[in-house]
Design an enzyme around this catalytic site. Structure first.
Site, short mmCIF file in Angstrom:
data_model
loop_
_atom_site.label_atom_id
_atom_site.label_comp_id
_atom_site.label_asym_id
_atom_site.label_seq_id
_atom_site.Cartn_x
_atom_site.Cartn_y
_atom_site.Cartn_z
N TYR A 1 -21.14 -77.48 -27.22
CA TYR A 1 -21.79 -77.45 -25.90
C TYR A 1 -20.80 -77.80 -24.78
O TYR A 1 -20.62 -77.01 -23.84
CB TYR A 1 -23.00 -78.41 -25.92
N LYS B 1 -19.31 -75.41 -21.74
CA LYS B 1 -19.51 -75.80 -20.34
C LYS B 1 -18.17 -75.87 -19.60
O LYS B 1 -18.08 -75.52 -18.41
CB LYS B 1 -20.22 -77.16 -20.28
P1 NAD Z 1 -34.31 -76.97 -19.62
O1 NAD Z 1 -34.34 -76.74 -21.09
O2 NAD Z 1 -35.52 -77.55 -18.99
O3 NAD Z 1 -33.98 -75.62 -18.84
C1 NAD Z 1 -33.16 -74.62 -19.35
C2 NAD Z 1 -33.87 -73.31 -19.15
O4 NAD Z 1 -32.98 -72.25 -19.49
C3 NAD Z 1 -35.10 -73.17 -20.04
O5 NAD Z 1 -36.24 -72.89 -19.25
C4 NAD Z 1 -34.75 -72.02 -20.98
O6 NAD Z 1 -35.86 -71.22 -21.34
C5 NAD Z 1 -33.75 -71.25 -20.15
N1 NAD Z 1 -32.86 -70.43 -20.99
C6 NAD Z 1 -32.21 -70.80 -22.12
N2 NAD Z 1 -31.49 -69.77 -22.61
C7 NAD Z 1 -31.69 -68.73 -21.76
C8 NAD Z 1 -31.22 -67.40 -21.74
N3 NAD Z 1 -30.42 -66.94 -22.70
N4 NAD Z 1 -31.61 -66.59 -20.73
C9 NAD Z 1 -32.45 -67.05 -19.77
N5 NAD Z 1 -32.94 -68.32 -19.75
C10 NAD Z 1 -32.56 -69.15 -20.74
O7 NAD Z 1 -33.03 -77.87 -19.34
P2 NAD Z 1 -32.43 -78.44 -17.98
O8 NAD Z 1 -32.10 -79.85 -18.23
O9 NAD Z 1 -33.25 -78.07 -16.80
O10 NAD Z 1 -31.03 -77.67 -17.95
C11 NAD Z 1 -30.60 -76.83 -16.91
C12 NAD Z 1 -29.11 -76.67 -16.99
O11 NAD Z 1 -28.47 -77.91 -16.70
C13 NAD Z 1 -28.60 -76.26 -18.37
O12 NAD Z 1 -27.52 -75.38 -18.21
C14 NAD Z 1 -28.11 -77.56 -18.97
O13 NAD Z 1 -27.14 -77.36 -19.97
C15 NAD Z 1 -27.56 -78.23 -17.73
N6 NAD Z 1 -27.45 -79.68 -17.84
C16 NAD Z 1 -28.55 -80.46 -17.80
C17 NAD Z 1 -28.39 -81.83 -17.85
C18 NAD Z 1 -29.57 -82.74 -17.74
O14 NAD Z 1 -29.38 -83.97 -17.58
N7 NAD Z 1 -30.78 -82.25 -17.80
C19 NAD Z 1 -27.12 -82.40 -17.98
C20 NAD Z 1 -26.02 -81.56 -18.03
C21 NAD Z 1 -26.20 -80.21 -17.94
#
Ligand code: NAD
Length: 466
Positions: free
Chosen positions: A167, A171
């Site tokens: 992951y 990233k």
């Molecule tokens: P989340 O799981 O709520 O949202 C991710 C969304 O992406 C989901 O709705 C999922 O259906 C969609 N998705 C996944 N694969 C897909 C694809 N191939 N095509 C289209 N849609 C797709 O998670 P989140 O926490 O809201 O994450 C949002 C972003 O932030 C992600 O990239 C995650 O890696 C990054 N991130 C989040 C955090 C955190 O603290 N939440 C920390 C670091 C990075």
């Protein structure tokens, strides 16, 4: 409303819930029209048929606000066609794409090295290819508009988060993507930045119970990131190629920095001694590394050498034929767009002339004669030269050519930058002089005139603000 997005169009990937939904909703509240993309997968990736149900639910909520409009798209960002489809959705509804937020993401419980190939492919597919695919599909529209704002979502795990390797590795690639594509974007008003979000969402909600999770749930709601992300997407914001960590109502700038390059001789003993100096936690003397050139300059390359290196790489991919412009008379001045390839790629120079018979050769003054492969007149009035550039392309190329034996044309082409010719050269028809002194005088006058047309180099433009 001081920060209005009316008339602007955004695509937010993975916006069915979590952070993506918060961004889409916030932008719509400010008048932006939004394509809400989400394929409805689970947190660990997706292996079924994509569907737009989750995106449609999100769209209903956004449209109920009665501000900017939203439409749903259920494509998989990891698929080339998926990205094309979401851009086509934006174009079909609103005819443009101003903002692209690459937010879709998955995670993995697997701990290195206990991972399989499918796991790696999934992460590279969603995070790396997802961003490349959407940027590639949106790019021509942003170039046409001479405007764009892109956010690529990385993660602070890329700084070091031991158990997961795939992951954070995926990233990290988004930093390289943003810092390099961001250079290309500068020619077209396309700004892009990387964010490292921290929020309590479906993804982070998988964390085991405990004070970390409680703190995240209490203070790190997705809504709290939206204003910073939206600002980075606003036309007032000219920041590009930067990295921001955002969450819990705070944000910080994350940078790449370097120590001075310190000399080592050809022994491991000096390497050991000098490493001790570099490996200090006192980072007060570090220099920001805004681009590859900062590192090259630190290693001793000059601005001009960096510029040449840049021009060479920028011209590697040039295959586009040269635009031909009709020449009406000997003294005419005409514009040419010349794309200069390097190495063994072919350069085709096409000139139109009403003169009929035209013969010629192509000469690169700075780097000696290039190999002339062909010079022929086509359709009675078009001279086609094909030459093979045998040396790296410098910043400026001077071409001279013989036309009708007694007419001379000459001009200067400022090298292409990232596939874009910075200057359309002026070539002017001149008689060939019998007297060598007179010829030299005329050439130097023409050279002086051409030098005056030269634009500032890439480096001076890049660092103009520094
Ligand atoms: P989340 O799981 O709520 O949202 C991710 C969304 O992406 C989901 O709705 C999922 O259906 C969609 N998705 C996944 N694969 C897909 C694809 N191939 N095509 C289209 N849609 C797709 O998670 P989140 O926490 O809201 O994450 C949002 C972003 O932030 C992600 O990239 C995650 O890696 C990054 N991130 C989040 C955090 C955190 O603290 N939440 C920390 C670091 C990075």
């Amino acid at each position: 409303m001081s920060f209005d997005f009316s008339g602007k169009v955004a695509i937010v990937t993975g916006a069915g819930g979590g952070l993506g939904f918060a961004y889409a909703k916030y932008l719509a509240e400010k008048g932006c029209n939004v394509v809400v993309n989400d394929l409805g997968g689970d947190t660990f990736g997706y292996d079924g048929q994509p569907n737009s149900k989750v995106a449609e639910e999100a769209v209903k909520k956004i449209n109920a606000l009665g501000k900017g409009k939203a439409v749903a798209n259920g494509s998989d960002v990891a698929k080339f066609e998926g990205a094309e489809a979401m851009v086509a959705t934006a174009i079909k509804h609103w005819g443009r794409v101003d903002i692209l937020i690459n937010n879709a993401g998955i995670t993995s419980p697997a701990v290195f090295p206990d991972i399989d190939r499918a796991e790696v492919d999934l992460h590279i597919g969603v995070h790396v290819m997802g961003a490349i695919n959407t940027m590639r599909a949106a790019w021509p529209h942003m170039v046409k508009q001479k405007y764009g704002r892109i956010i690529n979502t990385a993660s602070d795990s890329m700084l070091g988060f031991a158990p997961q390797v795939v992951y954070p590795t995926a990233k990290s690639a988004l930093v390289g993507l943003t810092r390099n594509a961001g250079l290309l974007g500068q020619n077209y008003g396309i700004n892009m930045n990387v964010i490292l979000p921290a929020a309590f969402t479906r993804m982070s909600g998988l964390l085991p119970p405990g004070s970390f999770r409680d703190h995240l749930e209490r203070d790190f709601q997705p809504d709290r990131l939206a204003p910073v992300v939206a600002y980075l997407c606003h036309e007032k914001c000219d920041i590009t190629r930067e990295i921001f960590s955002i969450g819990g109502g705070k944000f910080s700038r994350v940078v790449m920095a370097s120590s001075d390059a310190i000399p080592v001789d050809m022994t491991m003993e000096t390497a050991e001694a000098q490493l001790k100096k570099v490996m200090t936690d006192d980072v007060s003397g570090l220099k920001l590394m805004k681009s590859t050139f900062d590192d090259l300059k630190n290693l001793g390359f000059s601005d001009a050498e960096c510029q040449m290196f840049y021009d060479m790489s920028a011209t590697q991919g040039e295959h586009t034929p040269i635009t031909a412009v009709k020449i009406d008379s000997v003294d005419n001045v005409w514009d040419l767009v010349i794309k200069s390839p390097v190495g063994d790629q072919m350069s085709t120079l096409v000139l139109k002339s009403s003169g009929g018979k035209v013969t010629g050769h192509v000469l690169n003054k700075e780097h000696g004669n290039q190999q002339v492969l062909e010079g022929r007149v086509e359709n009675g009035d078009t001279l086609v030269w094909k030459c093979k550039l045998t040396k790296p392309v410098p910043m400026t190329l001077t071409y001279t050519a013989q036309v009708d034996k007694d007419q001379r044309i000459g001009g200067k082409v400022v090298g292409t930058l990232m596939g874009k010719t910075v200057m359309d050269s002026k070539f002017s028809g001149k008689p060939v002089f019998g007297d060598p002194a007179e010829k030299a005088k005329a050439e130097s006058a023409q050279q002086a005139q051409l030098d005056g047309q030269k634009k500032p180099g890439f480096l001076s433009r890049l660092f103009a603000k520094a």
